[in-house]
Write an enzyme that holds these catalytic residues in place. Structure first.
Site, PDB file in Angstrom:
ATOM      1  CG  ASP A 109      -1.826   1.223   1.212  1.00  0.00           C
ATOM      2  OD1 ASP A 109      -2.711   1.284   0.350  1.00  0.00           O
ATOM      3  OD2 ASP A 109      -1.636   2.123   2.046  1.00  0.00           O
TER       4      ASP A 109
ATOM      5  CD  GLU B  40      -4.857   1.097  -3.256  1.00  0.00           C
ATOM      6  OE1 GLU B  40      -6.014   1.477  -3.144  1.00  0.00           O
ATOM      7  OE2 GLU B  40      -3.921   1.529  -2.567  1.00  0.00           O
TER       8      GLU B  40
ATOM      9  CB  CYS C  43     -13.165  -5.611   7.339  1.00  0.00           C
ATOM     10  SG  CYS C  43     -12.501  -6.553   8.720  1.00  0.00           S
TER      11      CYS C  43
ATOM     12  CB  CYS D 188     -15.299 -10.127   8.528  1.00  0.00           C
ATOM     13  SG  CYS D 188     -15.834  -8.406   8.495  1.00  0.00           S
TER      14      CYS D 188
ATOM     15  CB  CYS E  20     -14.156  -4.277  11.255  1.00  0.00           C
ATOM     16  SG  CYS E  20     -15.458  -5.154  10.392  1.00  0.00           S
TER      17      CYS E  20
ATOM     18  CB  CYS F 170     -15.337  -9.082  12.478  1.00  0.00           C
ATOM     19  SG  CYS F 170     -13.890  -8.242  11.838  1.00  0.00           S
TER      20      CYS F 170
ATOM     21  CG  ASP G  72      -1.513   3.451   5.497  1.00  0.00           C
ATOM     22  OD1 ASP G  72      -2.532   3.812   4.889  1.00  0.00           O
ATOM     23  OD2 ASP G  72      -0.725   4.239   6.052  1.00  0.00           O
TER      24      ASP G  72
HETATM   25 ZN   LIG Z   1     -14.427  -7.111   9.883  1.00  0.00          ZN
END
Ligand SMILES: [Zn+2]
Length: 459
Positions: A216, A308, A361, A364, A380, A383, A390
């Site tokens: 990243d 990316e 995330c 999850c 998140c 979860c 990053d």
């Molecule tokens: Zn999550």
């Protein structure tokens, strides 16, 4: 594997060599400007004749825009236009004419829609002051001397290098490299010679072929790896900025050139401008060094590197981020990774521009609708995972490689991977418990405010 590579060395020229190389660069400019003026004159003449209704076959014959055509025209005209022509190598004129031939072709292709990217403007005259002096040699004796600290170029003769050319010399001696051309150029107040070389590279494999690393590219750090490593941003530009600003101010206080009044710059202005140029060049060198060290290490170690696809031009329009982004050299990192992974037998995967690597995330797969740039921690709601922003993005990128491999189709470009990620994003969004609750009413909440509220409820 045959590749085309450049080897670039700083030169230590004597004052007379300095003048002689400058004369060559000047000759390149003269030939370029002369040919451009001819092209423009012929174009103008033909356009005028057309308005008088002259039939096409009786128009002034058009000038060939190919390098060979321009060279023929120049050779016919040079005794009159440049009676000093025997004093410099013919390669000097060739440099200027070649640049013009390419520029004209780019302009024509861009106009006819054969060239992608930004529209290319019509070539302009090269000014003595604003052009980087450069001359390219493609034929004749181009070699590295056995001592490896001198090179020999046609007409210019033996030039001293500022550093040893041993890496190139070893390859030449072993027969795994062939010099195609040599360019002498002055940048940052210093002369360099750059050899374009065809190199026969040994096939290599990365140290850990099966391993994947997500990279990243950030602003706070140069890069955050999915392994958890933070690569510090070489903020040379930022630290050097005070000096750059001071030098810029000093320059502005001196008498510079003024085209309207014909004011010539003062000696002090010229010296200050040279100092500023050197400071800029140093920043660029430090930055390039940092980027090369990072990309070489990644390409040698990992079988798969995932990055990316950042819309760099779009981001540069955002002025506040612009300086830092330019500083980190996003596009440069990707360019280097592309060829270095190839050299090292690895591969580079580029995620789709719209892939929400920061908003997803890594635990999850839930996707946030909003994530402010100042939120440095990813939390998140689904979860409960809390992770550095990053780091989270780099983990998502690394996970893309596995998806790409299971998808198992298409070339190793971004496309296949992109498609997959979009599908996953949508699926994950539906899996969120908050959304499921809303789904009981039989409607899918629209993206935006509603979804935000659902997220808070789920907490
Ligand atoms: Zn999550």
């Amino acid at each position: 594997m045959k590749t085309i590579q450049a080897y670039r060395y700083a030169l230590d020229l004597t004052p007379s060599q300095d003048r002689y190389v400058l004369a060559h660069a000047g000759a390149a400019r003269v030939a370029h400007n002369w040919a451009l003026a001819r092209v423009k004159a012929v174009m103008g003449q033909r356009a005028a004749e057309r308005t008088y209704g002259v039939p096409d076959e009786r128009l002034t014959p058009s000038l060939s825009w190919s390098l060979a055509g321009l060279r023929r025209a120049w050779n016919a005209a040079k005794p009159g236009t440049a009676p000093w022509w025997p004093e410099v190598s013919k390669e000097a004129f060739n440099t200027g004419l070649d640049a013009l031939a390419r520029a004209l072709k780019n302009w024509a292709d861009s106009r006819n829609g054969k060239r992608a990217g930004r529209p290319v403007g019509f070539p302009r005259f090269k000014s003595r002051r604003r052009t980087t002096p450069s001359v390219r040699f493609t034929t004749g004796a181009i070699r590295v001397e056995p001592g490896r600290i001198h090179v020999v170029l046609p007409r210019l003769g033996r030039l001293k290098l500022h550093e040893s050319a041993r890496k190139l010399a070893r390859r030449l001696e072993a027969g795994t490299a062939r010099i195609l051309s040599a360019t002498v150029r002055r940048d940052g107040g210093r002369w360099h010679v750059s050899f374009t070389v065809e190199v026969d590279r040994v096939e290599r494999t990365p140290a850990r072929t099966a391993s994947v690393v997500g990279v990243d590219v950030g602003i706070k750090h140069l890069a955050v790896l999915s392994t958890g490593e933070l690569v510090d941003n070489p903020r040379h530009f930022v630290t050097a900025q005070a000096r750059l600003r001071a030098l810029g101010r000093a320059l502005s206080r001196k008498t510079g050139p003024d085209r309207r009044t014909g004011q010539r710059p003062s000696k002090r202005w010229e010296r200050a401008a040279a100092r500023l140029g050197t400071a800029h060049a140093r920043v660029a060198n430090l930055r390039r060094d940092g980027l090369h060290k990072l990309t070489t290490r990644l390409a040698r170690e990992y079988g798969t590197v995932v990055v990316e696809d950042l819309n760099v031009t779009g981001m540069l329009a955002n002025r506040r981020l612009a300086r830092h982004i330019a500083d980190a050299g996003f596009a440069e990192i990707r360019r280097q990774l592309a060829y270095k992974t190839q050299w090292n037998g690895g591969r580079l995967l580029v995620a789709d521009r719209w892939y929400p690597s920061s908003k997803t995330c890594s635990g999850c797969g839930a996707v946030k609708t909003k994530l402010a740039l100042r939120e440095r921690e990813y939390e998140c709601e689904t979860c409960g995972l809390v992770i550095n922003r990053d780091r989270n993005a780099s983990l998502n990128l690394a996970a893309l490689a596995a998806e790409f491999d299971t998808a198992g189709s298409g070339p190793v470009a971004g496309r296949g991977a992109d498609q997959r990620t979009r599908v996953r994003g949508q699926v994950a969004a539906k899996r969120q418990p908050g959304t499921a609750q809303a789904g009981q009413t039989g409607t899918v909440p629209p993206q935006g405010g509603t979804a935000d509220r659902v997220f808070t409820k789920a907490h």
